[in-house]
Design an enzyme around this catalytic site. Sequence first.
Site, short mmCIF file in Angstrom:
data_model
loop_
_atom_site.label_atom_id
_atom_site.label_comp_id
_atom_site.label_asym_id
_atom_site.label_seq_id
_atom_site.Cartn_x
_atom_site.Cartn_y
_atom_site.Cartn_z
N LYS A 67 11.28 -15.34 3.04
CA LYS A 67 11.26 -14.60 4.32
C LYS A 67 11.92 -15.35 5.47
O LYS A 67 12.74 -14.78 6.19
CB LYS A 67 9.82 -14.19 4.67
CG LYS A 67 9.26 -13.12 3.72
CD LYS A 67 7.77 -12.89 3.95
CE LYS A 67 7.22 -11.82 3.03
NZ LYS A 67 5.74 -11.72 3.10
N TYR A 243 0.36 -16.99 6.56
CA TYR A 243 -0.47 -15.79 6.51
C TYR A 243 -1.53 -15.83 7.62
O TYR A 243 -1.28 -16.33 8.71
CB TYR A 243 -1.12 -15.63 5.14
CG TYR A 243 -0.13 -15.65 4.00
CD1 TYR A 243 0.89 -14.70 3.92
CD2 TYR A 243 -0.20 -16.60 3.00
CE1 TYR A 243 1.80 -14.71 2.88
CE2 TYR A 243 0.70 -16.60 1.95
CZ TYR A 243 1.69 -15.66 1.89
OH TYR A 243 2.58 -15.67 0.87
N1 GLU Z 1 6.98 -10.27 -3.24
C1 GLU Z 1 5.66 -10.49 -2.73
C2 GLU Z 1 5.16 -9.25 -2.03
O1 GLU Z 1 5.89 -8.65 -1.29
C3 GLU Z 1 5.70 -11.65 -1.80
C4 GLU Z 1 4.35 -11.92 -1.21
C5 GLU Z 1 4.10 -13.37 -0.91
O2 GLU Z 1 4.69 -14.27 -1.50
O3 GLU Z 1 3.27 -13.58 -0.04
O4 GLU Z 1 4.06 -8.82 -2.24
#
Ligand code: GLU
Length: 419
Positions: A67, A243
Amino acid sequence: MRTPVPDYLAEVLDGVAGDRSGAVADYIPDLAQADPEVLGVAVTTVAGRTYAAGDADVEFSIQSISKPFAYAAALADRGTEVVDATVGVEPSGEAFDELSLEGGTHRPKNPMINAGAIAVHHLLVGPDATGAARVERILDFFSELAGRRLSVDESVYRSEMDTADRNLAIAHMLRNYRVLGEPAAEVVDGYTRQCAVNVTVRDLAVMGATLANAGVHPVTGRRVVPADVARRTLSVMAGSGMYDGAGDWLVRVGIPAKSGVAGGLIGALPGQLGLATVSPRLDGHGNSVRGVAICERLSRDMGMHLMQAEPYGSTVLRGIRPDGDTTVVALQGVVQFSGAEAVLHRLAEMPVDDSEIVLDLSRVDRFSDVGRRMTLEGLRRLALDGHTVAVVDPDGVLPDPDLGDGTRPQVRSRPAGGG
Ligand code: GLU
């Protein structure tokens, strides 16, 4: 001598190896197959040296660690204004897959939650880009950062697409509010491929080091992203990278970071290094349990907390010594605001007379822009007071020393008084 850094990293791994708490992510079926015992760490300095220990060559999918890099690519491709109009920079304090948008603007709160990352993926390349072109952009950019050709793990990609209902729901919500201009399924497909790119901790450490090095790749020396893009990306990582555990992380570890559900974790300490860990068992926030423990230990042992900086300025003034009628003021290191301020503070104490003042720059590595401007302004004011001013600058660290009024100090190539 063998450098002790890899031994230290191995010892840090030993310290956390016994912790088997947490659970491997299973909402993506393929990730549930991961070996929970995998444990690796790598550190890359901004000088381009990498140190690693444990499973440093084991590949895993980058997942959410993609991201920040996709955000940096979108900023480079589309500019800050377009990106800002689509996604905010505020920490959300919510889980990564929350179906939430900012009230009023309908922008996702930041690019580190899925809503923001899906919107960012859609911005890549340009307004008319195809899905394939965006994925190509991601693969090229991540590969350039990693220093080797990366590829999508097709099995992880397919497995996530089979169960991507929540991300599809997020994308439909974004399309409903016109944040996405094309079919939800197409954007989620590209975003899911982005998340399924395979990396090792070695790859991630050098990718992080590029951000820490203001966008210049520490190994190739190439500028991969503009400095302001690197700074912005690190800022968003610091606020939202972990997060809903981001605040706690900033207090305990203090390194801009991003974690992924495959168990990877990346950190980037501005001006110093990139670091990465892998260990698939996750805590309640979705962060790697042992990865967090390793980063806590590194931050503590190696003084890596961003908010705990050295008093850099106090080391810039190396010394002041008389040399006949001349006063030699010797500087050293990197002259930024606080260093220049310390020098100006001392120069302000000089008696107002017509004696000569020589600024000896022979031990200065470089001036930042503000350091240069402040130093030249100090020299200008000394000259106005009646002093003769000169600089000793054998390496040319202060080129074109215009004092702003068309005058220049004398420039000498050798330290005065033989010293
Ligand atoms: N591809 C995962 C999703 O979109 C990535 C989530 C993550 O690594 O936090 O759920």
